[in-house]
Structures are given as structure tokens and as C-alpha cells.
Design an enzyme around this catalytic site. Structure first.
Site, PDB file in Angstrom:
ATOM      1  N   CYS A 173       0.789  -1.237   0.000  1.00  0.00           N
ATOM      2  CA  CYS A 173       0.000   0.000   0.000  1.00  0.00           C
ATOM      3  C   CYS A 173       0.822   1.289   0.000  1.00  0.00           C
ATOM      4  O   CYS A 173       0.727   2.087  -0.922  1.00  0.00           O
ATOM      5  CB  CYS A 173      -0.939  -0.017   1.202  1.00  0.00           C
ATOM      6  SG  CYS A 173      -2.132  -1.352   1.124  1.00  0.00           S
ATOM      7  N   ILE A 174       1.634   1.488   1.048  1.00  0.00           N
ATOM      8  CA  ILE A 174       2.213   2.817   1.246  1.00  0.00           C
ATOM      9  C   ILE A 174       3.230   3.197   0.150  1.00  0.00           C
ATOM     10  O   ILE A 174       3.247   4.334  -0.293  1.00  0.00           O
ATOM     11  CB  ILE A 174       2.771   2.962   2.677  1.00  0.00           C
ATOM     12  CG1 ILE A 174       1.591   2.818   3.647  1.00  0.00           C
ATOM     13  CG2 ILE A 174       3.434   4.316   2.882  1.00  0.00           C
ATOM     14  CD1 ILE A 174       1.981   2.770   5.093  1.00  0.00           C
TER      15      ILE A 174
END
Ligand SMILES: NC(=O)c1ccc[n+]([C@@H]2O[C@H](COP(=O)([O-])OP(=O)(O)OC[C@H]3O[C@@H](n4cnc5c(N)ncnc54)[C@H](O)[C@@H]3O)[C@@H](O)[C@H]2O)c1
Length: 401
Positions: free
Chosen positions: A257-258
Site C-alpha cells: 500500500c504505502i
């Protein structure tokens, strides 16, 4: 009600395990090894117990499959497939496209399609809906909605039930049906006015984390240059009861995600002529941390790592999970090897990675701690090498950021 969940990874399997209490769930995945294991009640995802799967399988509430025909009669189809970046770091929707093809080709009646995969605003309206329609043989009036996933794998305190969930349909009917579906296993549903708001909120949540992690990583470098402890300074700032949120420095960001989602936001921003310089720079700062760490380790060791045995401790992207996607350990190892170090790694949670296996936690010239699992004893880390550099702030007595 029968639900197809397309993609049985971190998101899809987690949803399947919760939804099976209320619906008949077909877990569709194109990885036949994963599907065979799931049908034996063997889970490959932290937080989803094999015993839970076995229960649902024996109750006839869960079945994994690679066969499109098995989803032909479902009422709801949830998309939970990867949304990575292309090699030139652009949004890669090929997995979503393939999931749309499966839905369009095999589903034989009007259904509710919900996207849980993270993507840029406009994906549901301008990509998923037309792609499914394109692959459908009949012109079914499917309903479309988005409900971005917020699962944090390995986390005990927040789960599907108590994590607030955003949702929005392309039509009011789709919103109502989506609420009905999730309200069975989520206590806090938050409707927003359009799918684009939900899609953008998800990207902004992870961009917020990425930017703040970059800021604290830059601040760690500034603190070292000034000669103060970054940890003590952060603790001091954190005594302010409002307007401050503590992030801690690290070797960089990892996971699906990040490191990825902010680039989706930057891409859509730039397509609309809006600059995303801040987001782009945050990504760079986090990527540069690995090089900075290796430079610090080299400086402390006479400026030369040639021929030194270096043990990287923890290669998972975060503690207590076996996930190595986009892990910062990979860049740390790459920079160490560029400097001539002989690198091995220790991570019994991961076990095997890139054709290498976890090495014993002992006997190195240098240890660099990238991720500290709870199961790894800090004292053992300290005695594993003559010199230990800790990027986590959890190994007292080691050198560190
Ligand atoms: N992992 C997280 O913590 C997390 C959290 C929130 C959102 N997300 C988002 O959720 C989405 C899924 O992520 P994930 O972590 O579950 O990925 P994952 O890699 O763990 O799982 C994806 C699964 O989809 C399968 N798959 C790929 N293409 C397929 C296809 N065409 N048909 C059927 N199955 C297919 C893969 O075999 C795999 O099992 C991504 O968009 C991600 O950004 C992930």
C-alpha cells in the site's frame, strides 16, 4: 445469497472469512496452488486461521475455485486483486481488467459488483463498469459500488467488524445494497457522496502515512547531523496533547500500500494538470533511507564494508508478518552488496526469500536491523555481531538512527 470474492489474498481471503458467516462464499483466484491449499483449510494469510476456513468448508459456506463457471450464479461479486505499479511506476490495472473479464464472461444475471482494490478516483465509473460491460454477452444492469479495504494484516485490535468502512455506489440502489452486504460483518459504515470520494480517501489515507514517514525519516537525518536523539526529540514533541501525531523513523516503507498508493494519487493528479511534488518527494526520501543507513554503517566501520559479513535482521516489510512485498530490506541489502559486504539475512517469520533462506542470528561482523519481529530477542540481536545498527529503535544498546 451467494458472493464471489475475486482474489484470495490478504484482502479477499480476510473478507471471505468474515462474509462466510452470513453468505455462501466462492473464493475465486487464478493461483491453483493457493486454491488447492484453501480447499484443504490451509490459510496463507496472517489473521485468517485455517481452523476457521475448515469450519466454513465443512458447513458448505466456503469454497475456493479457479473455475469461472463457479461464479455464474452469485448475487454479489467483490474485486480484491492487486493494483501494483508498472515498471515505469504508473498505475497497473491489468489485474482489475482480468477480474472484470471473469465477472463479465461468467456471471449470468444482474449482480452487485463491489471494488475493494485500491485505485485512483474514477476507476469504478470509467474503467470497471465499461470493462465488465464490454466482456458481458448480455447487457445486464449490474449495480456498481466501491468500498476501499482498510485491513492491516497481522493486526489484532482492528478487524473487519470494528474498522469503519467507506462506501459509495454509482447509483443510490447500489449504495443501499452495498450497505446491506457489509452491515452483516462491519459495525460502522460511512457512506460518501460518490465513488470518487471513497477512492480518493483511500489513496489520501496512505499518502498521509507515506508523507509523514518521509518527514520523520528526514528529521532523523537532521537530528543525527545536529547530534541529538531523534527518539527523545519525538517523545518530547509527542507530549503536546493536540496537533501532533508521532511517526517513527525506519529504513523506508514497504508492503503493497504505502509505497504504491501515493503514486496512484500522483499519477491522477498530474493527468489533471495538478502538481504532486510533495508526494513524489516523499517517495524519494523513503527510498533514499536505505542508502543513508548503509552510509552510516560504513562510516562507523572505517568507511569500508568490503568483505565484511553483514547480517540483515528482519526482511519482512513490517513486524510479525511474512510479507516481503516492496520491503526496504531489499534496498538495504542491495546497497550493502554494492559496497562489497557479504550479506546474509535472518528472518524466521519469512523463512525463504529470493532463493535464500534465513541465516542463524549469530557470528556476523555487522548486523543491521530492518524489521524486528516480537519473536526475536533484542539481546540475541545485540550479541549476533560485533557492531549492530538498529533502524527500528527497539534494540537498546545498538547504534541507530
Ligand atoms: N494487503 C493489504 O494490507 C491491503 C490493504 C488495503 C487495500 N489493499 C488493496 O487490496 C487489493 C488486493 O491486495 P492484496 O494485498 O489482497 O493482494 P494479494 O497479492 O495478497 O492477493 C491478490 C490475490 O489475487 C489473485 N489474483 C490476481 N489476479 C487475479 C485474477 N485476475 N483473478 C482472480 N484472482 C487473481 C492473486 O493470485 C492473489 O491471490 C490491492 O488493490 C491492494 O492495494 C491491500
Amino acid at each position: 445469497m451467494k458472493v464471489a470474492i475475486i482474489g484470495q489474498g490478504y484482502v479477499g481471503l480476510t473478507i471471505s472469512a468474515f462474509a462466510a458467516e452470513f453468505f455462501d462464499v466462492v473464493g475465486f483466484d487464478n493461483n491453483s496452488t493457493v486454491v488447492a491449499q484453501l480447499n484443504q483449510g490451509v490459510s496463507h494469510i496472517e489473521g485468517v486461521e485455517g481452523s476457521v476456513l475448515k469450519n466454513w468448508i465443512s458447513a458448505g459456506r466456503y469454497k475456493a475455485t479457479t473455475m469461472g463457471q463457479d461464479i455464474s450464479d452469485v448475487d454479489i461479486a467483490v474485486i480484491a486483486v492487486p493494483t501494483p505499479l508498472t515498471t515505469d511506476r504508473k498505475p497497473d490495472l491489468t489485474f482489475i481488467e482480468a477480474a472484470c473479464k471473469t465477472i463479465g464472461t461468467y456471471i449470468q444475471k444482474p449482480v452487485l459488483v463491489i471494488n475493494e482494490s485500491t485505485s485512483y478516483p474514477g476507476t469504478l465509473r470509467d474503467f470497471i463498469k465499461p470493462t465488465i460491460e464490454n466482456f458481458s454477452q448480455s447487457s445486464f444492469e449490474h449495480r456498481y459500488a466501491i468500498s476501499p479495504e482498510r485491513v492491516d494484516p497481522g493486526r489484532g485490535d482492528f478487524n473487519q467488524r470494528n474498522t469503519p468502512r467507506l462506501y459509495a455506489g454509482l447509483t443510490p440502489e447500489a449504495s443501499v445494497k452495498t450497505k446491506e452486504f457489509y452491515s452483516k460483518f462491519c459495525d460502522n459504515l460511512v457512506e460518501v457522496s460518490s465513488p470518487e470520494v471513497a477512492e480518493a480517501a483511500k489513496l489520501f489515507e496512505n499518502t498521509f502515512r507515506q508523507v509523514n514517514i518521509a518527514l520523520v525519516n528526514e528529521f532523523a537525518q537532521i537530528s543525527h547531523a545536529i547530534g541529538i536523539s531523534v527518539y527523545e526529540t519525538l517523545d518530547a514533541a509527542n507530549t503536546k496533547p493536540y496537533g501532533f501525531m508521532k511517526f517513527t523513523p525506519s529504513a523506508g516503507v514497504g508492503g503493497h500500500c504505502i509505497p504504491v498508493d501515493p503514486t496512484y494519487l500522483a499519477a491522477v493528479a498530474e493527468e489533471h494538470g495538478a502538481p504532486a511534488t510533495f508526494i513524489r518527494r516523499a517517495n524519494e526520501v523513503n527510498l533514499e533511507m536505505s542508502e543513508y543507513i548503509v552510509r552510516r554503517v560504513a562510516e562507523d566501520n572505517g568507511g569500508n564494508l568490503e568483505g565484511k559479513s553483514v547480517l540483515v535482521v528482519g526482511v519482512a516489510y513490517k513486524p510479525n508478518v511474512a510479507d516481503v512485498r516492496e520491503t526496504a530490506a531489499e534496498l538495504v541489502i542491495e546497497h550493502l552488496r554494492k559496497k562489497g559486504a557479504v550479506v546474509t539475512w535472518h528472518d524466521d517469520v519469512v523463512g525463504n526469500w529470493k532463493g535464500e533462506t534465513s541465516a542463524p542470528l549469530q557470528g556476523a561482523d555487522i548486523a543491521v536491523v530492518v524489521t524486528k519481529h516480537d519473536s526475536v530477542d533484542a539481546k540475541k540481536i545485540l550479541s549476533s555481531a560485533h557492531y549492530v545498527f538498529d533502524t527500528t529503535g527497539k534494540v537498546k544498546g545498538a547504534k541507530g538512527l
